[in-house]
Scaffold this motif. Structure first.
Motif, PDB file in Angstrom:
ATOM      1  N   VAL A   9       8.014  -9.245  -0.399  1.00 34.60           N
ATOM      2  CA  VAL A   9       7.634  -8.265   0.620  1.00 34.60           C
ATOM      3  C   VAL A   9       6.246  -7.749   0.278  1.00 34.60           C
ATOM      4  N   LYS A  10       5.297  -7.988   1.170  1.00 33.32           N
ATOM      5  CA  LYS A  10       3.926  -7.536   0.967  1.00 33.32           C
ATOM      6  C   LYS A  10       3.712  -6.243   1.753  1.00 33.32           C
ATOM      7  N   PHE A  11       3.513  -5.149   1.011  1.00 35.84           N
ATOM      8  CA  PHE A  11       3.320  -3.843   1.625  1.00 35.84           C
ATOM      9  C   PHE A  11       1.834  -3.497   1.709  1.00 35.84           C
ATOM     10  N   THR A  12       1.471  -2.882   2.794  1.00 35.48           N
ATOM     11  CA  THR A  12       0.165  -2.250   2.924  1.00 35.48           C
ATOM     12  C   THR A  12       0.406  -0.750   2.996  1.00 35.48           C
ATOM     13  N   CYS A  13      -0.295   0.008   2.142  1.00 37.30           N
ATOM     14  CA  CYS A  13      -0.109   1.457   2.133  1.00 37.30           C
ATOM     15  C   CYS A  13      -1.337   2.123   1.530  1.00 37.30           C
ATOM     16  N   THR A  14      -1.355   3.443   1.572  1.00 40.12           N
ATOM     17  CA  THR A  14      -2.480   4.184   1.009  1.00 40.12           C
ATOM     18  C   THR A  14      -2.466   4.073  -0.513  1.00 40.12           C
ATOM     19  N   GLU A  15      -3.638   4.214  -1.133  1.00 36.67           N
ATOM     20  CA  GLU A  15      -3.773   4.095  -2.581  1.00 36.67           C
ATOM     21  C   GLU A  15      -2.891   5.102  -3.308  1.00 36.67           C
ATOM     22  N   ALA A  16      -2.864   6.339  -2.813  1.00 37.07           N
ATOM     23  CA  ALA A  16      -2.121   7.397  -3.488  1.00 37.07           C
ATOM     24  C   ALA A  16      -0.621   7.170  -3.469  1.00 37.07           C
ATOM     25  N   THR A  36      -1.601  -4.315  -5.460  1.00 39.21           N
ATOM     26  CA  THR A  36      -2.673  -5.155  -4.941  1.00 39.21           C
ATOM     27  C   THR A  36      -3.735  -4.248  -4.322  1.00 39.21           C
ATOM     28  N   ASP A  37      -4.823  -4.840  -3.878  1.00 38.44           N
ATOM     29  CA  ASP A  37      -5.866  -4.048  -3.229  1.00 38.44           C
ATOM     30  C   ASP A  37      -5.342  -3.383  -1.958  1.00 38.44           C
ATOM     31  N   GLU A  38      -4.432  -4.062  -1.271  1.00 39.51           N
ATOM     32  CA  GLU A  38      -3.917  -3.557  -0.005  1.00 39.51           C
ATOM     33  C   GLU A  38      -2.736  -2.617  -0.169  1.00 39.51           C
ATOM     34  N   GLY A  39      -1.962  -2.795  -1.252  1.00 41.88           N
ATOM     35  CA  GLY A  39      -0.773  -1.976  -1.438  1.00 41.88           C
ATOM     36  C   GLY A  39       0.077  -2.453  -2.590  1.00 41.88           C
ATOM     37  N   VAL A  40       1.252  -3.024  -2.270  1.00 41.15           N
ATOM     38  CA  VAL A  40       2.198  -3.468  -3.295  1.00 41.15           C
ATOM     39  C   VAL A  40       2.894  -4.742  -2.831  1.00 41.15           C
ATOM     40  N   ASP A  41       3.018  -5.709  -3.734  1.00 44.31           N
ATOM     41  CA  ASP A  41       3.864  -6.885  -3.507  1.00 44.31           C
ATOM     42  C   ASP A  41       5.152  -6.673  -4.282  1.00 44.31           C
ATOM     43  N   ALA A  42       6.297  -6.870  -3.608  1.00 47.44           N
ATOM     44  CA  ALA A  42       7.593  -6.611  -4.236  1.00 47.44           C
ATOM     45  C   ALA A  42       8.510  -7.812  -4.052  1.00 47.44           C
ATOM     46  N   TYR A  43       9.470  -7.969  -5.002  1.00 46.55           N
ATOM     47  CA  TYR A  43      10.306  -9.166  -5.034  1.00 46.55           C
ATOM     48  C   TYR A  43      11.761  -8.786  -5.264  1.00 46.55           C
ATOM     49  N   GLU A  59      10.175   4.911   7.434  1.00 41.70           N
ATOM     50  CA  GLU A  59      10.469   6.134   8.175  1.00 41.70           C
ATOM     51  C   GLU A  59      10.281   7.364   7.288  1.00 41.70           C
ATOM     52  N   LYS A  60      10.743   7.257   6.034  1.00 41.73           N
ATOM     53  CA  LYS A  60      10.676   8.386   5.109  1.00 41.73           C
ATOM     54  C   LYS A  60       9.240   8.768   4.767  1.00 41.73           C
ATOM     55  N   TYR A  61       8.364   7.757   4.671  1.00 39.39           N
ATOM     56  CA  TYR A  61       6.990   8.004   4.258  1.00 39.39           C
ATOM     57  C   TYR A  61       6.002   7.597   5.359  1.00 39.39           C
ATOM     58  N   LYS A  62       6.186   8.173   6.521  1.00 39.47           N
ATOM     59  CA  LYS A  62       5.319   7.848   7.654  1.00 39.47           C
ATOM     60  C   LYS A  62       3.850   8.131   7.351  1.00 39.47           C
ATOM     61  N   LYS A  63       3.610   9.203   6.625  1.00 41.02           N
ATOM     62  CA  LYS A  63       2.233   9.614   6.360  1.00 41.02           C
ATOM     63  C   LYS A  63       1.479   8.613   5.498  1.00 41.02           C
ATOM     64  N   ALA A  64       2.206   7.728   4.824  1.00 41.37           N
ATOM     65  CA  ALA A  64       1.551   6.752   3.952  1.00 41.37           C
ATOM     66  C   ALA A  64       1.099   5.510   4.712  1.00 41.37           C
ATOM     67  N   SER A  65       1.392   5.477   6.013  1.00 44.21           N
ATOM     68  CA  SER A  65       0.976   4.354   6.868  1.00 44.21           C
ATOM     69  C   SER A  65       1.439   3.007   6.307  1.00 44.21           C
ATOM     70  N   ILE A  66       2.736   2.913   5.994  1.00 47.10           N
ATOM     71  CA  ILE A  66       3.285   1.684   5.412  1.00 47.10           C
ATOM     72  C   ILE A  66       3.499   0.615   6.479  1.00 47.10           C
ATOM     73  N   SER A  67       3.103  -0.587   6.160  1.00 50.82           N
ATOM     74  CA  SER A  67       3.487  -1.762   6.947  1.00 50.82           C
ATOM     75  C   SER A  67       3.823  -2.865   5.958  1.00 50.82           C
ATOM     76  N   TYR A  68       4.589  -3.859   6.378  1.00 51.23           N
ATOM     77  CA  TYR A  68       4.966  -4.908   5.443  1.00 51.23           C
ATOM     78  C   TYR A  68       5.273  -6.212   6.166  1.00 51.23           C
ATOM     79  N   SER A  69       5.215  -7.297   5.398  1.00 55.20           N
ATOM     80  CA  SER A  69       5.616  -8.622   5.881  1.00 55.20           C
ATOM     81  C   SER A  69       6.470  -9.270   4.811  1.00 55.20           C
ATOM     82  N   THR A  70       7.348 -10.178   5.194  1.00 52.63           N
ATOM     83  CA  THR A  70       8.257 -10.810   4.235  1.00 52.63           C
ATOM     84  C   THR A  70       8.132 -12.330   4.279  1.00 52.63           C
TER      85      THR A  70
END
Length: 278
Positions: A9-16, A36-43, A59-70
């Motif tokens: 799962v490749k996540f894109t999110c804010t640095e913080a 990663t530069d874009e966010g987090v890769d998870a397995y 949904e829980k962390y809407k403010k972090a602008s999370i998106s992901y692909s699998t």
């Protein structure tokens, strides 16, 4: 080890938000995470993948602008992935942590070689850094040490380098059980035994001078009584793997089982606590 199917799962999110996301995923059953530069890769294993968990996180962390692909894949070459994404680190100007493909440098008192597969513990995460920092301030010479939920066995290796006479490291994760002994061998450690299971199933004998546990809050709360049981009177328990706002809950539980808080530290909102057995 047989070929195993994983979901990436490749996540894109804010640095913080990266470290918060890693903690949430680790607590949700993901085997490994990598910034990663874009966010987090998870397995996570295919059979343990739950899309609803990801929906709840976004949904829980809407403010972090999370998106992901699998995507799905078989056993990843984790060494190659780590080499592409992580540099060696230095802990408190005293300990160099590197992989086999990194050149040694500097003149530090301690050097640890950790080449992970899908197991947790490279020194880059704040909690591992805090644990190593605390270890270097605790007398390990001639001591018996337990590394609970050892991951890569980085803390067990540090314990032997600090003079521990016997270290028992255990984890329930298959990748850790395979990877930990490899890292033990890379560091020429002779006094570390790696076991598979939990603190309740590995049939521990006797008491320990030092117990190290870098796990998530819920596991620490569940196992606090066992940590106290297996710690000698006057012995030390070092915990991390949780946020600073979790401190009160952990200190309260520790107090109930005879563990007295004697020190704490934090890094990037992550916390570590040191207790002594009454």
């Amino acid at each position: 080890m047989k070929s195993t199917q994983y979901i990436e799962v490749k996540f894109t999110c804010t640095e913080a938000f990266k470290e918060i996301l890693i903690a949430e995923l680790y607590a949700s059953g993901f085997d490994s995470m990598m910034e990663t530069d874009e966010g987090v890769d998870a397995y996570v294993l295919v059979e343990e993948y739950d899309a609803e968990v990801l929906n709840q996180l976004t949904e829980k962390y809407k403010k972090a602008s999370i998106s992901y692909s699998t995507s799905e894949f078989e056993n990843k070459n984790w060494n190659e992935e780590w080499e592409k994404n992580y540099d060696p680190i230095v802990v408190e100007d005293k300990c160099l942590v590197r992989a086999t493909f990194h050149e040694s440098f500097g003149n530090y008192p301690y050097e640890i070689i950790i080449t992970p597969k899908m197991s947790f513990g490279t020194g880059h995460h704040s909690t591992t850094y805090l644990m190593l920092k605390h270890q270097m301030g605790i007398d390990h010479k001639g001591k018996r040490v337990l590394d609970a939920g050892c991951g890569t066995a980085i803390l067990a290796v540090m314990a032997e380098k600090l003079g521990a006479k016997e270290v028992i490291a255990y984890d329930i994760d298959d990748w850790s059980i395979e990877n930990a002994p490899e890292n033990v061998a890379l560091n020429d450690c002779q006094n570390i035994q790696v076991l598979g299971g939990t603190i309740d199933t590995i049939d521990l004998k006797g008491e320990f001078d030092i117990i190290l546990a870098n796990i998530n809050k819920n596991v620490l709360l569940d196992e606090m009584g066992a940590y106290s049981k297996f710690t000698k009177s006057g012995g030390t328990v070092v915990l991390s793997g949780f946020y600073t706002h979790d401190n009160d809950d952990l200190v309260a539980k520790a107090s109930k089982v005879g563990l007295e808080l004697v020190g704490q530290n934090e890094k990037s909102d992550w916390s570590s606590l040191i207790f002594v057995k009454n």
